[in-house]
Write an enzyme that holds these catalytic residues in place. Sequence first.
Site, short mmCIF file in Angstrom:
data_model
loop_
_atom_site.label_atom_id
_atom_site.label_comp_id
_atom_site.label_asym_id
_atom_site.label_seq_id
_atom_site.Cartn_x
_atom_site.Cartn_y
_atom_site.Cartn_z
N ARG A 206 -72.84 43.91 14.05
CA ARG A 206 -72.71 44.34 15.36
C ARG A 206 -72.55 45.73 15.66
O ARG A 206 -72.87 46.37 16.63
CB ARG A 206 -71.66 43.35 16.29
CG ARG A 206 -71.94 43.72 17.94
CD ARG A 206 -71.12 42.56 18.46
NE ARG A 206 -69.84 42.37 18.22
CZ ARG A 206 -68.76 43.34 18.74
NH1 ARG A 206 -69.33 44.52 19.33
NH2 ARG A 206 -67.53 43.18 18.22
N CYS B 30 -65.58 41.67 6.70
CA CYS B 30 -64.47 40.81 6.07
C CYS B 30 -65.16 39.58 5.46
O CYS B 30 -64.84 39.29 4.48
CB CYS B 30 -63.44 40.44 7.24
SG CYS B 30 -62.53 41.78 7.78
N HIS C 85 -57.45 36.68 8.08
CA HIS C 85 -57.72 37.52 9.33
C HIS C 85 -56.14 37.57 10.03
O HIS C 85 -55.62 36.51 10.18
CB HIS C 85 -58.59 36.85 10.02
CG HIS C 85 -59.95 37.84 10.02
ND1 HIS C 85 -61.18 36.84 9.77
CD2 HIS C 85 -60.27 38.77 10.00
CE1 HIS C 85 -62.02 37.97 9.86
NE2 HIS C 85 -61.71 39.01 9.86
N GLU D 149 -59.13 31.83 6.51
CA GLU D 149 -60.39 31.36 6.90
C GLU D 149 -60.91 30.40 5.89
O GLU D 149 -60.79 30.51 4.71
CB GLU D 149 -61.41 32.82 6.67
CG GLU D 149 -61.10 33.88 7.51
CD GLU D 149 -61.68 33.60 8.88
OE1 GLU D 149 -62.28 32.48 9.17
OE2 GLU D 149 -61.14 34.36 9.82
N1 PCA Z 1 -61.82 43.54 10.14
C1 PCA Z 1 -63.11 43.66 9.88
C2 PCA Z 1 -63.73 44.47 8.67
C3 PCA Z 1 -62.51 45.26 8.19
C4 PCA Z 1 -61.38 44.62 9.27
O1 PCA Z 1 -60.33 44.76 8.95
C5 PCA Z 1 -64.04 42.47 10.04
O2 PCA Z 1 -63.51 41.32 10.53
O3 PCA Z 1 -64.99 42.18 9.57
#
Ligand code: PCA
Length: 212
Positions: free
Chosen positions: A90, A143, A166, A80
């Site tokens: 959400r 996240c 991610h 990111e």
């Molecule tokens: N993904 C979520 C929160 C925890 C995770 O593994 C996110 O993208 O915010």
Amino acid sequence: MTTVLLTGFEPFAGDATNPSGDAVRAVAAGWSGPEELIVEVLPVTFDRADAQLRALIDRHRPDVVIATGLAGGRTQVTPERVAINLADARIPDNDGAQPVDRPIVEGAPAAYFATVPVKAMAAAMGEAGVPAAVSYSAGTFVCNHVMFAALHATASTPGARAGFVHVPYASEDAPAGAPSLPLDDIVRALESAVRAAIDVPTDLAVSAGTLH
Ligand code: PCA
């Protein structure tokens, strides 16, 4: 001695597993240094993940922080580029909290850019044979919150780097029809990303941008 903090998340949104937590545990099991690697699996709650991450940074004073989480639906592993100072949930987190339009840190900048070399990390993951691309939104859930908190906590530490990756669903546990990658590939991608975040001093001067 260089210290690296690598985090994943526990399951959320009714899933039985979270590939980010499973992958960071596997990275820890296979780590041979020479850097010290601290690995932790964080709860998917705004308040407790934030507190736990800050405590880990205070305790270990890591040179590099890389948090990871699941982005269900993505096809690639995605470092990111930016975290925004906004919680807008959400769905409820694992404690039932569902903040709407709340700043993560009152009075802090609207956004922080990752201080790890995101383009070099994506390139390193690609070279390891795993599809990867820079992402320009970490969303507005836990996240993004953890990425923002890591960048805020390290902002005034010279030389410290922080970022977030991610990952897609792991093929072993993906919902029917969802894009996924084998967990082994996610593990290999994170190892390559961590290595690039430690070793690459200046990010690649190539475009990783998107048109939309
Ligand atoms: N993904 C979520 C929160 C925890 C995770 O593994 C996110 O993208 O915010």
